[in-house]
Design an enzyme around this catalytic site. Structure first.
Site, short mmCIF file in Angstrom:
data_model
loop_
_atom_site.label_atom_id
_atom_site.label_comp_id
_atom_site.label_asym_id
_atom_site.label_seq_id
_atom_site.Cartn_x
_atom_site.Cartn_y
_atom_site.Cartn_z
CE1 TYR A 58 -8.87 2.60 8.82
CE2 TYR A 58 -9.46 4.27 10.42
CZ TYR A 58 -8.52 3.65 9.65
OH TYR A 58 -7.22 4.09 9.69
CG ASP B 3 -0.71 0.80 -3.87
OD1 ASP B 3 -0.37 1.73 -3.13
OD2 ASP B 3 -1.89 0.36 -3.92
CE LYS C 129 -6.43 0.43 10.38
NZ LYS C 129 -5.23 -0.19 9.79
N GLY D 36 -0.04 5.20 -1.08
CA GLY D 36 -1.04 5.97 -0.35
C GLY D 36 -0.42 7.13 0.41
CD GLN D 37 -2.54 11.29 4.55
OE1 GLN D 37 -3.27 10.47 5.11
NE2 GLN D 37 -2.51 12.56 4.90
N GLY E 134 0.86 -1.19 0.00
CA GLY E 134 0.00 0.00 0.00
C GLY E 134 0.89 1.23 0.00
N1 SER Z 1 -7.29 9.59 9.29
C1 SER Z 1 -8.05 8.38 9.47
C2 SER Z 1 -9.43 8.51 8.97
O1 SER Z 1 -9.94 9.57 8.95
C3 SER Z 1 -8.05 8.01 10.92
O2 SER Z 1 -7.28 6.89 11.11
O3 SER Z 1 -10.01 7.54 8.61
#
Ligand code: SER
Length: 313
Positions: free
Chosen positions: A143, A37, A147, A14-15, A11
């Site tokens: 999400y 990626d 996590k 990505g950012q 990945g």
């Molecule tokens: N920056 C992330 C989000 O907004 C937080 O882990 O999903």
């Protein structure tokens, strides 16, 4: 540090990956860091690059063996806002990807894993100010659920199989080198681009929504530091709280005005407001400080100055 370290970043476009790969290559050398990626990106021009679908364990194993990888940074995931739109896929990608990498370490094919967690592991019942490491955690997003479950699995693999996995609960991350993708904190990056382009920004969070944030150089520093720390210093094998600084859209708008006096901000909260409202306002990272010496460098003013200077170029 082993000179023969071979690192795979999954990945990587990505950012976080974009900056992390550059930093790792400065430390370990270009050819020791394999970027990867799900599709070919511009990053492929900068050094070794592989196309990897983290959901495909055979493909992953083949590349790990071919490059004799011993460390994996697993950054491929759906973030908070995107995962709400595709809950099943968000869960599958975030969990299966993690298992595929954890199992490589369980089988002793790789030695060390970095996996990011998030402030999204906390939920509406978590104390919001100076949120401690150990507290109520009832995440209300896909999400966050993925996590939190991932953190439990990391700790489980460490305890049961001696897997050397290390993790940080990132706050919202802000940087100028790469764009965020699908998070609730993304506004804090977009606001700079729009401020410089048109001196105005319509924010998808309300003006007083305070969230924990961090400037990317601090996030990269923390990531590399936890990975380079001696194993016995890493007392927490789920994930460490990590603090930078906190601000609201109103606060950052005021800071930007110091550089762009006619900057205006308006507010049009969307579905991401509810996600933001479920997260802490600030984070206590005393454990990271005690165990491996974490201290952030940037605050809101220093981050804003650096963002504007670099984006203007
Ligand atoms: N920056 C992330 C989000 O907004 C937080 O882990 O999903």
């Amino acid at each position: 540090m082993r000179t023969s370290d071979k690192i795979l970043v999954i990945g990587s476009s990505g950012q976080i990956g974009t900056e992390l790969v550059q930093n790792l290559r400065e430390i370990y050398g270009i050819d020791s860091v394999i970027a990867s990626d799900v599709k070919v990106t511009e990053q492929a021009k900068e050094g070794p690059f592989e196309v990897i679908d983290v959901m495909n364990p055979q493909g992953l194993l083949e590349i790990v063996k071919r490059h004799q990888i011993n460390q994996v940074y697993l950054l491929a995931a759906l973030l908070s806002a995107t995962a709400e739109k595709m809950p099943k896929f968000g869960w599958d990608l975030n969990m299966q990807g993690l298992f595929n990498v954890l199992d490589l370490a369980k089988e002793k094919i790789i030695e060390k894993i970095y996996w990011p967690s998030s402030i999204a592991v906390f939920g509406p019942n978590t104390p919001k100010e100076n949120t401690p490491q150990y507290t109520i955690m009832e995440p209300s997003t896909v999400y966050g659920i993925s996590k939190q479950a991932g953190e439990r699995w990391c700790e489980y693999y460490f305890n049961k199989y001696n897997v050397d996995v290390r993790s940080l609960r990132y706050p919202g991350l802000i940087g100028w080198k790469s764009a965020p993708g699908g998070g609730t904190t993304d506004y804090a990056v977009h606001i700079f681009h729009e401020a410089l382009k048109s001196a105005s920004y319509e924010c998808f969070l309300s003006e007083n929504t305070t969230l924990p944030m961090m400037y990317m150089p601090d996030a990269i520093k923390a990531t590399i530091r936890i990975m380079q720390a001696d194993s016995d210093k890493i007392k927490i094998r789920s994930s460490y709280n990590l603090s930078g600084f906190s601000f609201s859209p109103k606060d950052i708008a005021q800071e930007i005005k110091k550089y762009i006096p006619d900057f205006t901000i308006s507010f049009k909260p969307d579905s991401r407001q509810q996600i933001a409202d479920s997260w802490p306002k600030s984070i206590d990272s005393i454990e990271a400080n005690k165990d491996w010496g974490w201290k952030p460098e940037f605050d809101l003013a220093a981050m804003t100055a650096d963002m504007i200077k670099n984006l203007k170029k």
